[in-house]
Scaffold this motif. Structure first.
Motif, PDB file in Angstrom:
ATOM      1  N   GLU A 267       0.851  -1.186   0.000  1.00  0.00           N
ATOM      2  CA  GLU A 267       0.000   0.000   0.000  1.00  0.00           C
ATOM      3  C   GLU A 267       0.891   1.241   0.000  1.00  0.00           C
ATOM      4  O   GLU A 267       1.407   1.660   1.027  1.00  0.00           O
ATOM      5  CB  GLU A 267      -0.911  -0.017   1.227  1.00  0.00           C
ATOM      6  N   ALA A 268       1.078   1.826  -1.167  1.00  0.00           N
ATOM      7  CA  ALA A 268       1.994   2.957  -1.311  1.00  0.00           C
ATOM      8  C   ALA A 268       1.324   4.299  -1.046  1.00  0.00           C
ATOM      9  O   ALA A 268       2.001   5.317  -0.922  1.00  0.00           O
ATOM     10  CB  ALA A 268       2.614   2.960  -2.709  1.00  0.00           C
ATOM     11  N   GLY A 269      -0.009   4.326  -0.982  1.00  0.00           N
ATOM     12  CA  GLY A 269      -0.722   5.582  -0.756  1.00  0.00           C
ATOM     13  C   GLY A 269      -0.730   6.460  -2.003  1.00  0.00           C
ATOM     14  O   GLY A 269      -0.271   6.063  -3.081  1.00  0.00           O
ATOM     15  N   TYR A 270      -1.261   7.667  -1.843  1.00  0.00           N
ATOM     16  CA  TYR A 270      -1.304   8.612  -2.966  1.00  0.00           C
ATOM     17  C   TYR A 270       0.105   9.096  -3.294  1.00  0.00           C
ATOM     18  O   TYR A 270       0.891   9.425  -2.395  1.00  0.00           O
ATOM     19  CB  TYR A 270      -2.195   9.802  -2.624  1.00  0.00           C
ATOM     20  N   GLN A 271       0.420   9.140  -4.572  1.00  0.00           N
ATOM     21  CA  GLN A 271       1.721   9.627  -5.030  1.00  0.00           C
ATOM     22  C   GLN A 271       1.506  10.741  -6.047  1.00  0.00           C
ATOM     23  O   GLN A 271       0.785  10.550  -7.028  1.00  0.00           O
ATOM     24  CB  GLN A 271       2.532   8.498  -5.668  1.00  0.00           C
ATOM     25  N   ASN A 272       2.133  11.875  -5.808  1.00  0.00           N
ATOM     26  CA  ASN A 272       1.989  13.000  -6.731  1.00  0.00           C
ATOM     27  C   ASN A 272       2.558  12.673  -8.107  1.00  0.00           C
ATOM     28  O   ASN A 272       2.063  13.143  -9.127  1.00  0.00           O
ATOM     29  CB  ASN A 272       2.694  14.237  -6.165  1.00  0.00           C
ATOM     30  N   ASP A 273       3.599  11.845  -8.129  1.00  0.00           N
ATOM     31  CA  ASP A 273       4.201  11.391  -9.388  1.00  0.00           C
ATOM     32  C   ASP A 273       4.172   9.864  -9.402  1.00  0.00           C
ATOM     33  O   ASP A 273       4.882   9.213  -8.632  1.00  0.00           O
ATOM     34  CB  ASP A 273       5.632  11.898  -9.496  1.00  0.00           C
ATOM     35  N   VAL A 274       3.331   9.295 -10.263  1.00  0.00           N
ATOM     36  CA  VAL A 274       3.181   7.836 -10.284  1.00  0.00           C
ATOM     37  C   VAL A 274       4.220   7.160 -11.162  1.00  0.00           C
ATOM     38  O   VAL A 274       4.364   5.934 -11.144  1.00  0.00           O
ATOM     39  CB  VAL A 274       1.770   7.422 -10.771  1.00  0.00           C
ATOM     40  N   ARG A 275       4.989   7.938 -11.915  1.00  0.00           N
ATOM     41  CA  ARG A 275       5.912   7.343 -12.885  1.00  0.00           C
ATOM     42  C   ARG A 275       6.949   6.401 -12.268  1.00  0.00           C
ATOM     43  O   ARG A 275       7.191   5.311 -12.819  1.00  0.00           O
ATOM     44  CB  ARG A 275       6.606   8.445 -13.693  1.00  0.00           C
ATOM     45  N   PRO A 276       7.572   6.748 -11.134  1.00  0.00           N
ATOM     46  CA  PRO A 276       8.539   5.812 -10.556  1.00  0.00           C
ATOM     47  C   PRO A 276       7.926   4.456 -10.221  1.00  0.00           C
ATOM     48  O   PRO A 276       8.606   3.421 -10.287  1.00  0.00           O
ATOM     49  CB  PRO A 276       9.008   6.534  -9.286  1.00  0.00           C
ATOM     50  N   TYR A 277       6.638   4.461  -9.880  1.00  0.00           N
ATOM     51  CA  TYR A 277       5.950   3.224  -9.523  1.00  0.00           C
ATOM     52  C   TYR A 277       5.586   2.412 -10.767  1.00  0.00           C
ATOM     53  O   TYR A 277       5.650   1.185 -10.766  1.00  0.00           O
ATOM     54  CB  TYR A 277       4.724   3.542  -8.662  1.00  0.00           C
ATOM     55  N   LEU A 278       5.229   3.104 -11.829  1.00  0.00           N
ATOM     56  CA  LEU A 278       5.005   2.407 -13.099  1.00  0.00           C
ATOM     57  C   LEU A 278       6.309   1.788 -13.593  1.00  0.00           C
ATOM     58  O   LEU A 278       6.315   0.708 -14.194  1.00  0.00           O
ATOM     59  CB  LEU A 278       4.454   3.370 -14.152  1.00  0.00           C
ATOM     60  N   ALA A 279       7.414   2.473 -13.326  1.00  0.00           N
ATOM     61  CA  ALA A 279       8.722   2.007 -13.809  1.00  0.00           C
ATOM     62  C   ALA A 279       9.155   0.700 -13.157  1.00  0.00           C
ATOM     63  O   ALA A 279       9.961  -0.044 -13.735  1.00  0.00           O
ATOM     64  CB  ALA A 279       9.782   3.088 -13.580  1.00  0.00           C
ATOM     65  N   ILE A 280       8.648   0.396 -11.956  1.00  0.00           N
ATOM     66  CA  ILE A 280       9.061  -0.838 -11.283  1.00  0.00           C
ATOM     67  C   ILE A 280       8.012  -1.944 -11.408  1.00  0.00           C
ATOM     68  O   ILE A 280       8.173  -3.030 -10.851  1.00  0.00           O
ATOM     69  CB  ILE A 280       9.372  -0.603  -9.788  1.00  0.00           C
ATOM     70  N   ALA A 281       6.936  -1.666 -12.148  1.00  0.00           N
ATOM     71  CA  ALA A 281       5.861  -2.647 -12.305  1.00  0.00           C
ATOM     72  C   ALA A 281       6.047  -3.456 -13.594  1.00  0.00           C
ATOM     73  O   ALA A 281       6.779  -3.056 -14.506  1.00  0.00           O
ATOM     74  CB  ALA A 281       4.508  -1.949 -12.303  1.00  0.00           C
ATOM     75  N   ASP A 282       5.346  -4.570 -13.646  1.00  0.00           N
ATOM     76  CA  ASP A 282       5.367  -5.431 -14.835  1.00  0.00           C
ATOM     77  C   ASP A 282       4.066  -5.367 -15.618  1.00  0.00           C
ATOM     78  O   ASP A 282       4.051  -5.612 -16.822  1.00  0.00           O
ATOM     79  CB  ASP A 282       5.642  -6.881 -14.418  1.00  0.00           C
TER      80      ASP A 282
END
Length: 384
Positions: A267-282
């Motif tokens: 549960e990462a919570g709200y992120q102002n910039d979601v790009r770093p999280y997309l970058a580590i996803a599959d």
């Protein structure tokens, strides 16, 4: 001298996130004023974008007295400003904005439909919301559903004359800046550091969900499906990026319990910039019940992520089944499980989806294409 253009949303985050960069672009051609609620956040947005703002308190709930006061306040503001165009987004802003604009004699009253929350409502409340939708469209001079599926729903419900309806470009309210949403901007070292922060192992397969953590987004079914998958394969993770909305659309208690227990759920919570999280996803999993034209599905695709999406308008226009993702039935945890299980297996099918994901977004939904389509609509009004 430039004509005045007033853009209205219920809350400023819609101006900031759903219409990123668009008002600044339009300000080159018009004197743009942003109208929304939450004065402090709105003023922060205006300062960042270099735009004048006008705060009006609006809520996302049914609040007749407050809505009436907002209409009156906006009416006097519009009478003073005499804009050429008022363009609204989101249901409450549409109601307040279109009524006030018509009362004030604004010649061009445009409303973009980016989703219909009422689709998950029944009984007397549904009838009230249907009536409200007809009022909004009746007061508007043009209505822009942001997907072809949404246009069909509007036509089937007879909310307005089909002559008022138009889908711009290939859909979407804002398109996507694919130079901003680009995995090449993030290094392997950056990605590894974020994975370590969230205890994601090198060989973990990461599914990501980005959005409000609410019932309407299919989170109950998603968490149930993931629980089964994770019990079979502990190297599968589910990364939840977003806030809960327990006052508006709470999740089941069993779902909240599963999320709090962890067991593969991050549960990462709200992120102002979601790009770093997309970058580590599959892969993205987005089993929403209803949408307009979901930005996150385009964003994930721009990052080269295949998507599991429900068979609803918007989602089934961005994703082509078997090409850049897979489409599943709505409200079906079994189908979510099967799709996630198939994706998390190392197969040539998954490799093909990844290869297609970004090119299919770049070729169809580049942001400037959508902006120019909206600008062209405004330009045509100037010639009338």
């Amino acid at each position: 001298m430039k004509q005045k253009l007033i853009r209205i949303t219920t809350v400023p985050i819609s101006l900031e996130k759903l219409l990123t960069g668009q008002l600044r672009f339009m300000n080159s051609f018009y004197d743009v004023i942003a109208v929304s609620s939450e004065k402090e956040n709105l003023e922060k947005f205006g300062k960042a974008e270099g735009l004048p703002v006008f705060p009006i308190e609006m809520t996302r709930k049914i609040t007749p007295v407050q809505d009436f006061m907002a209409i009156v306040k906006l009416f006097f503001f519009l009478r003073k400003q005499k804009p050429f165009i008022v363009h609204t987004h989101t249901p409450k802003a549409g109601l307040v904005g279109m009524i006030a604009a018509k009362m004030a004699g604004v010649p061009h009253r445009l409303h973009t439909v980016a989703g219909l929350p009422l689709l998950e409502t029944v009984g007397a409340k549904r009838k009230i919301l249907d009536f409200v939708e007809k009022i909004i469209y009746g007061a508007a001079t043009a209505v822009y559903p942001n997907s072809h599926g949404l246009r069909t729903i509007i036509e089937e419900n007879n909310y307005c004359s089909t002559k008022k309806l138009k889908v711009l470009a290939n859909g979407s309210s804002n398109g996507i800046d694919t130079s901003h949403f680009d995995p090449a901007l993030f290094t392997s070292a950056q990605n590894q550091k974020l994975k370590e922060q969230w205890h994601i192992a090198k060989d973990d397969f990461v599914f990501i969900f980005v959005g409000r953590l609410v019932k309407d987004k299919g989170i109950n079914e998603l968490v149930e499906a993931f629980g089964v998958l994770n019990s079979e394969n502990q190297h599968v993770k589910l990364l939840l990026v977003g806030n809960f909305e327990n006052d508006l659309d709470p999740l089941d208690e069993s779902t909240m319990k599963r999320i709090s227990e962890g067991k593969g759920i991050i549960e990462a919570g709200y992120q102002n910039d979601v790009r770093p999280y997309l970058a580590i996803a599959d892969a993205l999993v987005f089993p929403s019940y209803r949408e307009g034209f979901p930005n996150v599905v385009m964003q994930a695709g721009a990052f080269g992520l295949p998507s599991v999406v429900s068979d609803i308008n918007g989602c089934n226009e961005i994703i082509i089944d078997g090409k850049n993702g897979t489409i599943i039935p709505v409200k079906n945890s079994g189908a979510i499980y099967e799709a996630m299980k198939k994706m998390s297996s190392a197969t040539p099918w998954m490799d093909s989806l990844k290869q297609n994901a970004r090119p299919m977004i770049v070729s169809r939904f580049e942001q400037k294409v959508v902006w120019e389509a909206i600008r062209n609509e405004y330009r045509q009004l100037e010639n009338k």
